[in-house]
Scaffold this motif. Structure first.
Motif, mmCIF file in Angstrom:
data_model
loop_
_atom_site.group_PDB
_atom_site.id
_atom_site.type_symbol
_atom_site.label_atom_id
_atom_site.label_comp_id
_atom_site.label_asym_id
_atom_site.label_seq_id
_atom_site.Cartn_x
_atom_site.Cartn_y
_atom_site.Cartn_z
ATOM 1 N N GLY B 278 0.824 -1.205 0.000
ATOM 2 C CA GLY B 278 0.000 0.000 0.000
ATOM 3 C C GLY B 278 0.856 1.253 0.000
ATOM 4 N N ALA B 279 1.852 1.270 0.876
ATOM 5 C CA ALA B 279 2.722 2.446 0.951
ATOM 6 C C ALA B 279 3.457 2.643 -0.364
ATOM 7 C CB ALA B 279 3.720 2.279 2.094
ATOM 8 N N TRP B 280 3.918 1.533 -0.931
ATOM 9 C CA TRP B 280 4.678 1.614 -2.180
ATOM 10 C C TRP B 280 3.806 2.145 -3.310
ATOM 11 C CZ3 TRP B 280 4.831 -1.081 -6.945
ATOM 12 C CH2 TRP B 280 6.028 -0.927 -7.644
ATOM 13 N N LEU B 281 2.554 1.624 -3.372
ATOM 14 C CA LEU B 281 1.643 2.070 -4.434
ATOM 15 C C LEU B 281 1.310 3.547 -4.286
ATOM 16 C CD1 LEU B 281 -0.915 -0.827 -4.933
ATOM 17 C CD2 LEU B 281 0.915 -0.086 -6.430
ATOM 18 N N THR B 282 1.082 3.982 -3.043
ATOM 19 C CA THR B 282 0.741 5.388 -2.824
ATOM 20 C C THR B 282 1.785 6.299 -3.431
ATOM 21 O OG1 THR B 282 -0.063 4.713 -0.693
ATOM 22 C CG2 THR B 282 0.146 7.054 -1.053
ATOM 23 N N VAL B 283 3.049 5.917 -3.231
ATOM 24 C CA VAL B 283 4.125 6.786 -3.684
ATOM 25 C C VAL B 283 4.306 6.684 -5.196
ATOM 26 C CG1 VAL B 283 6.572 7.209 -3.458
ATOM 27 C CG2 VAL B 283 5.253 6.652 -1.466
ATOM 28 N N VAL B 284 4.142 5.475 -5.736
ATOM 29 C CA VAL B 284 4.531 5.262 -7.128
ATOM 30 C C VAL B 284 3.399 5.533 -8.128
ATOM 31 C CG1 VAL B 284 5.166 3.445 -8.742
ATOM 32 C CG2 VAL B 284 6.416 3.712 -6.634
ATOM 33 N N LEU B 285 2.150 5.136 -7.774
ATOM 34 C CA LEU B 285 1.074 5.164 -8.772
ATOM 35 C C LEU B 285 0.849 6.510 -9.471
ATOM 36 C CD1 LEU B 285 -1.917 2.901 -7.703
ATOM 37 C CD2 LEU B 285 -0.497 2.775 -9.719
ATOM 38 N N LYS B 397 4.516 11.704 -2.047
ATOM 39 C CA LYS B 397 4.163 11.297 -3.417
ATOM 40 C C LYS B 397 4.254 12.470 -4.392
ATOM 41 C CE LYS B 397 -0.852 11.781 -3.159
ATOM 42 N NZ LYS B 397 -1.587 11.438 -1.959
ATOM 43 N N TYR B 398 4.170 13.689 -3.892
ATOM 44 C CA TYR B 398 4.280 14.844 -4.795
ATOM 45 C C TYR B 398 5.687 14.962 -5.371
ATOM 46 C CZ TYR B 398 -0.313 16.274 -3.353
ATOM 47 O OH TYR B 398 -1.658 16.295 -3.145
ATOM 48 N N VAL B 399 6.688 14.608 -4.552
ATOM 49 C CA VAL B 399 8.063 14.636 -5.046
ATOM 50 C C VAL B 399 8.161 13.771 -6.294
ATOM 51 C CG1 VAL B 399 10.446 14.063 -4.481
ATOM 52 C CG2 VAL B 399 8.931 14.908 -2.698
ATOM 53 N N ILE B 400 7.587 12.560 -6.176
ATOM 54 C CA ILE B 400 7.676 11.614 -7.283
ATOM 55 C C ILE B 400 6.872 12.104 -8.482
ATOM 56 C CG2 ILE B 400 7.217 9.243 -7.960
ATOM 57 C CD1 ILE B 400 8.599 8.481 -5.688
ATOM 58 N N GLU B 414 14.385 7.574 -9.392
ATOM 59 C CA GLU B 414 15.292 8.485 -8.693
ATOM 60 C C GLU B 414 14.574 9.141 -7.515
ATOM 61 O OE1 GLU B 414 18.631 8.433 -9.592
ATOM 62 O OE2 GLU B 414 17.656 6.827 -10.672
ATOM 63 N N GLY B 415 13.287 9.422 -7.695
ATOM 64 C CA GLY B 415 12.508 9.986 -6.593
ATOM 65 C C GLY B 415 12.432 9.003 -5.436
ATOM 66 N N LEU B 416 12.222 7.721 -5.773
ATOM 67 C CA LEU B 416 12.210 6.678 -4.738
ATOM 68 C C LEU B 416 13.542 6.653 -4.005
ATOM 69 C CD1 LEU B 416 10.494 3.453 -6.055
ATOM 70 C CD2 LEU B 416 9.857 4.839 -4.118
ATOM 71 N N LEU B 417 14.618 6.774 -4.791
ATOM 72 C CA LEU B 417 15.952 6.766 -4.204
ATOM 73 C C LEU B 417 16.110 7.950 -3.248
ATOM 74 C CD1 LEU B 417 18.721 5.450 -4.235
ATOM 75 C CD2 LEU B 417 19.350 6.907 -6.116
ATOM 76 N N LEU B 418 15.602 9.089 -3.687
ATOM 77 C CA LEU B 418 15.695 10.299 -2.869
ATOM 78 C C LEU B 418 14.941 10.110 -1.550
ATOM 79 C CD1 LEU B 418 17.131 12.847 -3.755
ATOM 80 C CD2 LEU B 418 14.949 13.846 -4.335
ATOM 81 N N ILE B 419 13.736 9.536 -1.657
ATOM 82 C CA ILE B 419 12.939 9.310 -0.452
ATOM 83 C C ILE B 419 13.632 8.303 0.460
ATOM 84 C CG2 ILE B 419 10.757 8.354 0.394
ATOM 85 C CD1 ILE B 419 9.438 9.625 -2.041
ATOM 86 N N CYS B 420 14.157 7.237 -0.149
ATOM 87 C CA CYS B 420 14.883 6.237 0.637
ATOM 88 C C CYS B 420 16.064 6.889 1.354
ATOM 89 C CB CYS B 420 15.411 5.121 -0.262
ATOM 90 S SG CYS B 420 14.162 3.959 -0.749
ATOM 91 N N ALA B 421 16.789 7.747 0.619
ATOM 92 C CA ALA B 421 17.954 8.398 1.225
ATOM 93 C C ALA B 421 17.518 9.292 2.376
ATOM 94 C CB ALA B 421 18.688 9.223 0.176
ATOM 95 N N TYR B 422 16.400 9.978 2.185
ATOM 96 C CA TYR B 422 15.918 10.854 3.256
ATOM 97 C C TYR B 422 15.539 10.037 4.483
ATOM 98 C CZ TYR B 422 13.206 14.160 5.878
ATOM 99 O OH TYR B 422 12.747 14.947 6.901
ATOM 100 N N VAL B 423 14.771 8.982 4.241
ATOM 101 C CA VAL B 423 14.332 8.133 5.358
ATOM 102 C C VAL B 423 15.543 7.522 6.065
ATOM 103 C CG1 VAL B 423 13.157 5.964 5.866
ATOM 104 C CG2 VAL B 423 12.060 7.648 4.448
ATOM 105 N N ALA B 424 16.534 7.119 5.257
ATOM 106 C CA ALA B 424 17.706 6.469 5.835
ATOM 107 C C ALA B 424 18.558 7.444 6.632
ATOM 108 C CB ALA B 424 18.545 5.833 4.736
ATOM 109 N N SER B 425 18.456 8.729 6.300
ATOM 110 C CA SER B 425 19.320 9.689 6.993
ATOM 111 C C SER B 425 18.751 10.103 8.349
ATOM 112 C CB SER B 425 19.510 10.920 6.121
ATOM 113 O OG SER B 425 18.316 11.657 6.081
#
Lengths: 356, 446
Positions: B278-285, B397-400, B414-425
């Motif tokens: 669900g979370a993945w779809l929200t961001v990507v769809l 999801k707006y970033v993406i 790349e947006g997913l990567l950016l979000i992952c990097a943010y979450v990871a930081s």
């Protein structure tokens, strides 16, 4: 804290990112038969370099190689750190320029090149800016998302193979002097250097890296063999990116997408972004430790800016390959000198400590 | 008259609900002071009477009686007297020797009862939820965790206006370094005043304010809070706030609910996988729609590409505008249905349904497919645990979407990567947000 799995995963996925673009083309261009020999030979060199490097790092203990070189005096640090920095910059320039070229060729034909390069550099510097621990954690997340995708499409790429193309198994040794073969070492050199930079921040068991390297071997082999088995040597050698073209031949009827290449390619590009961010971060560490008065944030702004400007001045694919070729000597210097010197100097430092 | 009483009278002269009654206890004159809005005078007096009678019968001395009544305090300690009065205590001042007693009176019933949760739904789990009263909340947690290892520390924050906060942790399972850091921060900044969670996290805890994901995980379910404590996290309660704040917050709180474990294992795994997807779809769809329609249509199968193009026939603007417009309307509907009282809320749902349903498609403003994507996004956004988490997801999801409009499918990745990097930081005092639990002996309990 022990982060062996994270470090191994990063090592693994950054190399995955490196393998599938230039490597197959280089190997296929270097010889006409028995491709496994150059692959295994290159891999053996890589494994040897890693083994020596790891031995040195174990001896070095809880320090990174930059502080080790700096502790050895000005001459030594100039001899090793300058080439390392230049090499890092070269990697950045070549990868960014190369990837954006691939992107425009494959599916962003109307987007200007500078915009794509800007995106790549922006993302990798953002990740680098967050620090090495954060890079590793990002790698973990992105690995969880993308590694299944890559494994799926990688296994799907066997769809059109004809195993008879494997023969002849034994080829000539003429590949050794072929420039393409020397260029193929791009994959083997450089990717492992970061292992010596993480030390004070992230500790890991060195043996795991060797296992990670062994897990890469099938990818090295099949990235070359899938295009050959699909098209045959004669056809495969005409492509710039044989693996990408081989992927384009796959059709999976139950997927609503026509070009599944895209997803594999993009996952690999995410890994390349991670690789770039590690390179940027490592370059920042070298500059920062050599000139402690410079702030890391400024360095991390300056390096990508410099890379961006250089990338803008490279007009076409021919110049990229030339750039790529320039790096060859440096590449071998790094591949041989850094592991050996690390092992040697670390041993000397340890002896000195024991002597005290 | 007693000096302390005089001081209090002056202080609260503008307050009608302040009282100071003169009484006689065991032949000595006393003054009872307090707020009649906070305590029940009649019952309190009856209680006092019972104490005194018992004291007379058993021949207890007056000093002993004082100690029995409550906390004996010095007459010069006016700050403490003031705070006790404001928190609903009864102040008993003895005129002859000038001593004071702060007594716990019968309070006015000002708290609501413990009720089922309002903001979180429970599926096969305990139905209690936290209330405004901090003592009740701590009590509920004690009921959930019958162990002598539960530690409770309370602090009064602020000088002009005082807020009580309590820190709970499970000794032996929590990383004590983290607790010391937390307590140190509270002690250091205890004079600062806080009115909301933003101020708590900035002024007291020293967290940065420009973060998309709160450093506190919130829950109003005692069962969840107890489980977090068992896993070695700390729980903060603030008086008058009916939620437990769990520190450090971790990524897995978004997907894993403790009451899942009341279901059989495969079902639990299924539910958790659903939330992740669900979370993945929200961001990507939404991004995928924009990318596939406007930048990379060639990725799709030709039949699919044509049918998508057909749904967009006659739509006058690019996919990104279409998407942003409808997402914005959707955000408005969600916000409006939270604001409105329960009996008008359904109207919004109905009107919103008409807009997002057939009307906007028939008017050729957006494509059919977009409505489907939008509905799927909204539904999947709500699968994750906790409202504040779904807010962070809604924003990301707006970033993406924007990156997809510029770079197509590459932008999504790349947006997913950016979000992952943010979450990871993100990290809380060095404990990473994407870690499994808080550092120490966590794997065992996590």
């Amino acid at each position: 804290m022990d982060k062996s799995w994270q470090v191994t995963l990063i090592y693994f996925i950054t190399h995955l990112g490196l393998i599938f673009f230039m490597y197959p083309g280089d190997i296929i261009a270097s010889t006409e038969d028995g491709h496994w020999i150059p692959i295994v030979l290159g891999f053996a060199v890589h494994l040897g370099a890693i083994a020596v490097y790891m031995k040195g790092l174990v001896r070095l203990g809880n320090r990174d190689i930059v502080s080790m070189y700096l502790g050895m005096g000005k001459g030594v640090s100039l001899l090793f750190l300058l080439p390392i920095t230049v090499y890092f910059l070269l990697i950045c320039v070549v990868s960014v320029r190369c990837l954006s070229e691939i992107m425009t060729v494959v599916f962003l034909s109307s987007t200007p090149l500078w915009a794509i390069m800007f995106l790549f550099l922006f993302i990798s510097s953002y990740i680098a800016f967050k620090g090495i621990r954060s890079i590793f954690r990002t790698g973990l997340l992105i690995g969880c998302i993308n590694v299944p995708v890559i494994l799926f499409f990688f296994s799907a790429s066997f769809q059109n193979v004809d195993w008879r193309y494997v023969y002849p198994l034994i080829g000539k040794s003429s590949f050794l002097t072929n420039p393409s073969y020397l260029e193929s070492f791009f994959v083997f050199a450089g990717g492992f250097l970061f292992l010596g930079f993480t030390q004070p921040y992230v500790a890991y068991r060195k043996r795991h890296i060797v296992f990670g390297a062994l897990a890469l071997l099938p990818f090295f082999v099949f990235s070359v063999y899938i295009p050959i088995l699909t098209f045959g040597q004669a056809t495969a050698s005409t492509f710039n990116f044989p693996f990408v073209v081989a992927l384009d031949t796959i059709s999976i009827t139950w997927i609503m997408f026509d070009r599944i290449t895209l997803f594999l390619l993009l996952s690999l590009i995410s890994f390349m972004m991670l690789y770039l961010s590690i390179v940027l971060w490592s370059a920042m560490r070298v500059v920062n430790q050599s000139f402690p008065s410079l702030k890391p944030a400024y360095i991390l702004l300056a390096i990508p800016l410099f890379v961006f400007i250089v990338c803008l001045y490279i007009p076409d694919w021919k110049d990229i390959t030339e750039f790529y070729w320039w790096g060859t000597y440096l590449r071998f210097y790094i591949l041989v000198a850094v592991p050996l010197s690390t092992c040697f100097f670390a041993g000397r430092i340890r002896k000195r400590k024991v002597g005290l | 008259m007693h000096t302390l009483i005089q001081e209090m009278k002056n202080k609260f002269s503008g307050d009608d609900d302040f009282f100071a009654l003169e009484e006689t206890f065991m032949d000595s004159r006393v003054v009872l002071a307090g707020f009649n809005t906070l305590l029940d005078i009649a019952t309190t007096k009856l209680g006092l009477q019972a104490y005194i009678e018992a004291a007379v019968l058993t021949g207890t001395a007056r000093d002993e009686l004082k100690a029995e009544l409550g906390e004996v305090c010095d007459r010069s300690d006016s700050a403490k007297a003031r705070l006790s009065l404001l928190t609903g205590k009864l102040l008993i001042c003895f005129e002859d020797d000038g001593s004071c007693v702060i007594m716990e009176p019968t309070p006015k019933p000002l708290n609501r009862a413990i009720e089922p949760p309002i903001n979180e739904n429970v599926f096969q789990g305990s139905l209690n939820s936290f209330t405004e009263d901090i003592h009740a909340n701590i009590g509920i947690v004690r009921k959930q965790l019958l162990t002598d290892n539960l530690r409770v520390g309370s602090y009064h924050i602020g000088t002009e206006e005082t807020t009580k906060i309590s820190l709970l942790y499970y000794e032996g399972r929590t990383n004590m370094e983290f607790i010391h850091k937390l307590v140190g921060q509270i002690q250091k900044n205890r004079s600062r005043q806080i009115e909301n969670l933003q101020q708590l996290s900035k002024k007291i805890m020293g967290f940065p304010s420009w973060v998309l994901i709160s450093k506190f995980s919130q829950t109003e379910l005692p069962q969840e809070a107890a489980n977090f404590l068992r896993k070695g996290r700390a729980v903060l309660f603030i008086d008058r706030l009916p939620i437990a704040l769990v520190v450090p917050s971790l990524l897995w709180d978004v997907f894993f609910l403790d009451s899942d474990r009341n279901l059989p294992l495969p079902l639990m795994l299924f539910l958790r996988a659903l939330r992740l997807i669900g979370a993945w779809l929200t961001v990507v769809l939404p991004g995928l729609y924009v990318a596939l329609v406007s930048v990379n249509p060639e990725v799709l199968r030709i039949e699919m590409a044509i049918s998508i193009a057909q749904t967009r026939v006659g739509i006058p603007y690019p996919a990104i505008i279409e998407m942003i417009l409808m997402l914005f309307i959707l955000e408005l509907i969600i916000e409006a249905s939270i604001r409105l009282p329960k009996n008008i809320g359904p109207t919004i749902t109905m009107v919103g349904g008409i807009i997002l349903g057939q009307a906007v498609v028939q008017a050729k403003l957006v494509s059919n497919l977009l409505i489907i994507i939008l509905a799927a996004t909204t539904i999947s956004n709500s699968t994750i645990v906790g409202l504040q988490h779904s807010l962070s997801l809604r924003i990301s999801k707006y970033v993406i979407v924007i990156m997809a409009a510029i770079y197509g499918v590459l932008g999504i990745l790349e947006g997913l990567l950016l979000i992952c990097a943010y979450v990871a930081s993100l990290n809380t005092y060095g404990i990473p947000y994407i870690g499994f639990s808080s550092k120490k002996d966590e794997i065992k309990h996590g």
